[in-house]
Design an enzyme around this catalytic site. Structure first.
Site, PDB file in Angstrom:
ATOM      1  N   HIS A  63     -28.816  -1.131  -5.579  1.00  0.00           N
ATOM      2  CA  HIS A  63     -27.850  -1.552  -4.567  1.00  0.00           C
ATOM      3  C   HIS A  63     -28.290  -2.900  -3.998  1.00  0.00           C
ATOM      4  CE1 HIS A  63     -30.972   0.414  -2.197  1.00  0.00           C
ATOM      5  NE2 HIS A  63     -30.463  -0.069  -1.079  1.00  0.00           N
ATOM      6  N   HIS A  65     -28.924  -4.108  -0.884  1.00  0.00           N
ATOM      7  CA  HIS A  65     -29.716  -4.362   0.312  1.00  0.00           C
ATOM      8  C   HIS A  65     -30.899  -5.261  -0.054  1.00  0.00           C
ATOM      9  CE1 HIS A  65     -28.098  -0.751   2.840  1.00  0.00           C
ATOM     10  NE2 HIS A  65     -27.486  -1.879   3.153  1.00  0.00           N
ATOM     11  N   ASP A  67     -34.035  -5.487   0.574  1.00  0.00           N
ATOM     12  CA  ASP A  67     -35.345  -5.004   0.115  1.00  0.00           C
ATOM     13  C   ASP A  67     -35.340  -4.565  -1.349  1.00  0.00           C
ATOM     14  OD1 ASP A  67     -33.680  -2.894   1.111  1.00  0.00           O
ATOM     15  OD2 ASP A  67     -35.383  -1.528   1.204  1.00  0.00           O
ATOM     16  N   HIS A  68     -34.174  -4.658  -1.991  1.00  0.00           N
ATOM     17  CA  HIS A  68     -34.070  -4.303  -3.403  1.00  0.00           C
ATOM     18  C   HIS A  68     -33.689  -5.492  -4.293  1.00  0.00           C
ATOM     19  CE1 HIS A  68     -34.236   0.180  -2.811  1.00  0.00           C
ATOM     20  NE2 HIS A  68     -33.977  -0.240  -1.577  1.00  0.00           N
ATOM     21  N   HIS A 140     -24.689   6.218   0.038  1.00  0.00           N
ATOM     22  CA  HIS A 140     -25.465   5.295   0.864  1.00  0.00           C
ATOM     23  C   HIS A 140     -24.503   4.460   1.700  1.00  0.00           C
ATOM     24  CE1 HIS A 140     -29.088   3.390   2.132  1.00  0.00           C
ATOM     25  NE2 HIS A 140     -28.837   2.227   1.560  1.00  0.00           N
ATOM     26  N   ASP A 211     -31.274   4.293  -2.987  1.00  0.00           N
ATOM     27  CA  ASP A 211     -31.207   4.848  -1.635  1.00  0.00           C
ATOM     28  C   ASP A 211     -29.995   5.761  -1.507  1.00  0.00           C
ATOM     29  OD1 ASP A 211     -33.278   3.117  -1.368  1.00  0.00           O
ATOM     30  OD2 ASP A 211     -32.480   2.031   0.357  1.00  0.00           O
ATOM     31  N   HIS A 269     -40.164   4.614  -1.751  1.00  0.00           N
ATOM     32  CA  HIS A 269     -39.349   4.087  -0.649  1.00  0.00           C
ATOM     33  C   HIS A 269     -39.788   4.735   0.667  1.00  0.00           C
ATOM     34  CE1 HIS A 269     -35.593   2.782   1.456  1.00  0.00           C
ATOM     35  NE2 HIS A 269     -35.639   1.805   0.564  1.00  0.00           N
TER      36      HIS A 269
END
Length: 305
Positions: A63, A65, A67-68, A140, A211, A269
């Site tokens: 996804h 976001h 942090d990915h 999510h 996530d 995570h």
């Protein structure tokens, strides 16, 4: 088939954990590496390993976001300076193409290799004679996906002792038993190859979920995999927080593993709210429901057996 964890933290980097990135090592199977997510500083994490970025052939983004994905433009750019010439295919949710093209265009980054970008939808997104990759949409705050990688069964071993017993001596003819349904022997007789081939070797399988809140429908998607990699952002006392922020607890992930009859569960995570000395408690929570559980740390690696 090996798994390397380059980053195992949630949301933002900490002193103990970088943000998410996982590498599936298929060097033995296909001379390539598959990366799942590429958080900020992933290329810095790679410097502490034997991983060669030029060997990365596929990148799967769960996804969008930060942090990915924030490490992706840097990794792609640096790969050009590290001998990368082979194409890279990137799979991700709608918007991944815009993100990559904008970052590379604005920074005037020139790649020495072609990239192909495919935006995700549920179903099989890749298949060849060795592997298939299936995608499942998760629950999510934004579109997030899980991946299931299935290695296909491989041909069994040649039964050399049986061949010799039947008077078929070693030589180029042995190769025909691997490639043809029937083989004509020097004496003129024809035999069936399958009579001289052992049981097929069962392929391995791994599921990597982005996530998500946990849902019962995920059980069938990850059913019977050798390895399930699942997020565990919260502990079992934070069920409401996990729900509110579209994440999972240790216990919820373990229950999915239990119901799906997986062989091993790796939790990742992990929220930065948990210090290193609290990880054992997180592990105990999960093991109440699924004994074969491990909590990953940065640079943890394991083989899929």
């Amino acid at each position: 088939m090996h798994i390397h964890f380059l980053g195992t933290g949630a949301g933002l980097p900490s002193k103990d954990r970088n943000v998410t990135s996982i590498v599936l090592d298929l060097l033995q199977e296909r001379n390539g590496l598959w990366m799942f997510d590429c958080g900020e500083a992933t290329q810095h994490q790679i410097l502490h390993t034997s991983i060669k970025p030029r060997k990365i052939e596929k990148i799967f983004i769960t996804h969008l976001h930060g942090d990915h994905i924030f490490g992706l433009p840097g990794l792609l750019s640096s790969r050009s300076f590290q001998g990368g010439e082979e194409p890279v295919t990137i799979y991700g949710p709608t918007g991944i193409k815009q993100f990559i093209e904008t970052a590379l265009t604005v920074s005037q980054s020139k790649l020495s290799y072609p990239i192909m970008i495919e935006e995700l939808k549920e179903g099989i997104i890749f298949e060849d004679d060795q592997f298939s990759v299936s995608v499942k949409k998760l629950d999510h705050a934004i579109d997030s996906f899980g991946f299931r990688i299935d290695e296909k069964d491989s041909q069994g071993p040649l039964l050399v002792d049986k061949l010799k017993e039947d008077g078929i001596t070693p030589g180029p003819i042995y190769r025909q038993f691997k490639t043809k349904e029937t083989v004509q022997l020097p004496n003129g007789n024809t035999v069936h190859s399958k009579d001289y081939i052992g049981e097929p070797k069962k392929g391995k399988s791994v599921a990597i979920l982005g996530d998500t809140r946990t849902k019962e429908e995920y059980v069938s998607f990850v059913q019977n995999v050798e390895l399930l990699i699942h997020e565990a952002t919260f502990n079992q006392e934070q069920v409401q927080l996990a729900y509110n922020y579209f994440h999972s607890t240790t216990a919820q992930a373990a229950k999915i593993a239990q119901k799906a009859n997986v062989k091993k569960l790796i939790l990742t995570h992990i929220s930065s709210r948990f210090q290193l000395d609290e990880v054992n408690q997180l592990l105990r929570e999960a093991k109440q429901y699924f004994e074969q559980t491990v909590i990953a740390h940065d640079f943890y690696s394991t083989s899929i057996k």
